[in-house]
Every structure is written in C-alpha cells, then in structure tokens.
Write an enzyme that holds these catalytic residues in place. Sequence first.
Site, PDB file in Angstrom:
ATOM      1  N   VAL A  19       1.614  10.149  -6.393  1.00 22.95           N
ATOM      2  CA  VAL A  19       1.021   9.277  -7.404  1.00 22.95           C
ATOM      3  C   VAL A  19       0.868   7.894  -6.804  1.00 22.95           C
ATOM      4  O   VAL A  19       1.828   7.318  -6.290  1.00 22.95           O
ATOM      5  CB  VAL A  19       1.939   9.204  -8.648  1.00 22.95           C
ATOM      6  CG1 VAL A  19       1.363   8.243  -9.683  1.00 22.95           C
ATOM      7  CG2 VAL A  19       2.132  10.588  -9.249  1.00 22.95           C
ATOM      8  N   ASN A 205      -0.798   1.660  -3.069  1.00 22.05           N
ATOM      9  CA  ASN A 205      -0.338   1.726  -1.672  1.00 22.05           C
ATOM     10  C   ASN A 205       1.111   1.265  -1.508  1.00 22.05           C
ATOM     11  O   ASN A 205       1.489   0.803  -0.430  1.00 22.05           O
ATOM     12  CB  ASN A 205      -1.256   0.906  -0.740  1.00 22.05           C
ATOM     13  CG  ASN A 205      -2.690   1.383  -0.820  1.00 22.05           C
ATOM     14  OD1 ASN A 205      -2.914   2.595  -0.820  1.00 22.05           O
ATOM     15  ND2 ASN A 205      -3.625   0.473  -0.921  1.00 22.05           N
ATOM     16  N   ARG A 206       1.899   1.393  -2.588  1.00 23.84           N
ATOM     17  CA  ARG A 206       3.328   1.024  -2.548  1.00 23.84           C
ATOM     18  C   ARG A 206       3.554  -0.463  -2.224  1.00 23.84           C
ATOM     19  O   ARG A 206       4.640  -0.845  -1.800  1.00 23.84           O
ATOM     20  CB  ARG A 206       4.099   1.876  -1.518  1.00 23.84           C
ATOM     21  CG  ARG A 206       3.977   3.390  -1.708  1.00 23.84           C
ATOM     22  CD  ARG A 206       4.693   3.859  -2.965  1.00 23.84           C
ATOM     23  NE  ARG A 206       4.942   5.302  -2.985  1.00 23.84           N
ATOM     24  CZ  ARG A 206       4.297   6.185  -3.753  1.00 23.84           C
ATOM     25  NH1 ARG A 206       3.325   5.790  -4.561  1.00 23.84           N
ATOM     26  NH2 ARG A 206       4.635   7.457  -3.731  1.00 23.84           N
ATOM     27  N   LEU A 207       2.508  -1.293  -2.416  1.00 23.50           N
ATOM     28  CA  LEU A 207       2.666  -2.727  -2.176  1.00 23.50           C
ATOM     29  C   LEU A 207       2.980  -3.390  -3.530  1.00 23.50           C
ATOM     30  O   LEU A 207       2.155  -4.074  -4.124  1.00 23.50           O
ATOM     31  CB  LEU A 207       1.389  -3.289  -1.543  1.00 23.50           C
ATOM     32  CG  LEU A 207       1.541  -4.555  -0.709  1.00 23.50           C
ATOM     33  CD1 LEU A 207       2.541  -4.384   0.429  1.00 23.50           C
ATOM     34  CD2 LEU A 207       0.183  -4.965  -0.141  1.00 23.50           C
TER      35      LEU A 207
END
Length: 234
Positions: A19, A205-207
């Site tokens: 996700v 993007n997990r940022l």
Amino acid sequence: MSASPDGIIPRTPPRPDHVDYAGEGLDEGEVPGAPFGLISSWVDTARARQVERGDVPEPMSFAVATVDAQGRPDVRTVLMRFLDPVGPGFVTSLESAKSRQLEATPFVAATLTWPAMFRAIRFRGRAERIDDAQLDTYFADRPRGSQLSAWVSRQSQPVEGRAPLEQAWAEVEARYEGQDVPRPDDFGGWRIACDEVEAWAGRSNRLHDRFRWTRVADGGLDDPAAWKVERLQP
Ligand SMILES: Cc1cc2nc3c(=O)[nH]c(=O)nc-3n(C[C@H](O)[C@H](O)[C@H](O)COP(=O)(O)O)c2cc1C
C-alpha cells in the site's frame, strides 16, 4: 500464508498488498505550537470516518506499553476513554498486570493508529490514576452487562475455564437485581501525563511527515509555552 525459508513474509505477486501511504500529510503550517488541537481534530475525524465509511473500526483503541519489574516491555490494546490537556486516559482493573506494572514503574507509552487514514499519534509520559469522581461518572454510564463483568473479572489472573466466569456473572446479576451496580474498588483508570507527543502522517513512497512535541516547561497539551515542536525524518 505459505512458509518462506528465510522467514520473510512473501509478497503476493504483483504485490497487491503493498500500500502506498497516499495520505494528506502534514505541513509545518498545520502544526500547532501545542498538540492538543491536532490530537482532538484527528480523533474527531477518525470517529466521524468510522460512522461514515466504516473503515476505522474502534477508532479509539490504542496500544499501551508498560514495563514489568525486570524492565521488559509489555503492551496491550485498550480503549481511550478520556482526553484532556493532561493527556489521554483509559479504564482498567487496578489489579491487572498493567496496573501493577504502572504502580511500580509509572512510565507509559501509547499509540493510536488509524491505517485507513495513514495517521498515527504516539504519546509518552507518566501514568497518573484517574480520580474517583470521574470514574464514578464513567462507570454509571456503562452498559449494565459491562458493569456486572467488572465485578466478576480478576483481570489478568488465570481461571479454570469459562464456566466459573459465567457462574460468577450470574451470581452478580442476581445480587444486583433491581438496583444500580456500584463501581468495584478495583475498577480504575490511568491518564498519561504526556511529556512527548508525535503525529505521524503517511505519505507516498514512505517519505512520511512526522512532528514531535517535547515538553520544555509545565503546562497542558494546549499550552504552546510548554512545548518545543520539531519535524522528524520518516
Ligand atoms: C479493541 C480492544 C479494546 C480493549 N479495551 C480494553 C479496555 O478499555 N480496558 C482494559 O482493561 N482492557 C481492554 N482490552 C483488553 C486488553 O487488551 C488486555 O487483554 C487486558 O486489559 C489485560 O491486560 P494486562 O494483563 O496487560 O493488564 C481491550 C482489548 C481490545 C482488543
């Protein structure tokens, strides 16, 4: 789930379980000098979303971590039943494992997590007992079945099967028939007097966005003079 020799939980091709956390994020401009307003607003949004869309079940459930006498962490889920500028609070048995741990070592951490909203809030602080007047008000408003169960359960103690619990429940039901159920002495609660709060907002993007408020002076969660706020790396 099929076993993998290296113990890594396999992704299902073509990775439909990955996700991307496409949340709204959190910008400096939305981050107040004290966290109470943001906490309240995120809690309200989670509760409203559960009513409207049903994808935030038990929005008030939070994981509460304590440490035992050996300094080993312990964690369990409870429901956040109180929230004020001191911090969040929950009810539980004062004879439970968690309460015994908090009596011995009052440091506590807790996390509200709302995956569908890509949001979480973390709290750290000292546990303080919730006062009797607040507990009485809370207990009086509980469903009767829950009130009776509070008399039956010696929370966290072993029991020889379910039957003794159901028998004890029936006895308590008969004892209080036609009367209000009083609050048992061990029905208590704890509030987390916070010295650290973090708001986490998942981004692509997990940022992710993370902001942490750290106590720098006395004052409530609503007092900007009591807090320093910093953005943390994801
Ligand atoms: C969604 C959910 C909500 C819960 N709410 C509470 C609660 O409000 N109070 C409580 O004492 N236990 C609650 N429990 C049970 C606790 O997770 C735990 O089993 C219990 O408090 C005993 O923990 P302890 O032995 O570490 O003291 C809840 C469990 C779940 C899964």
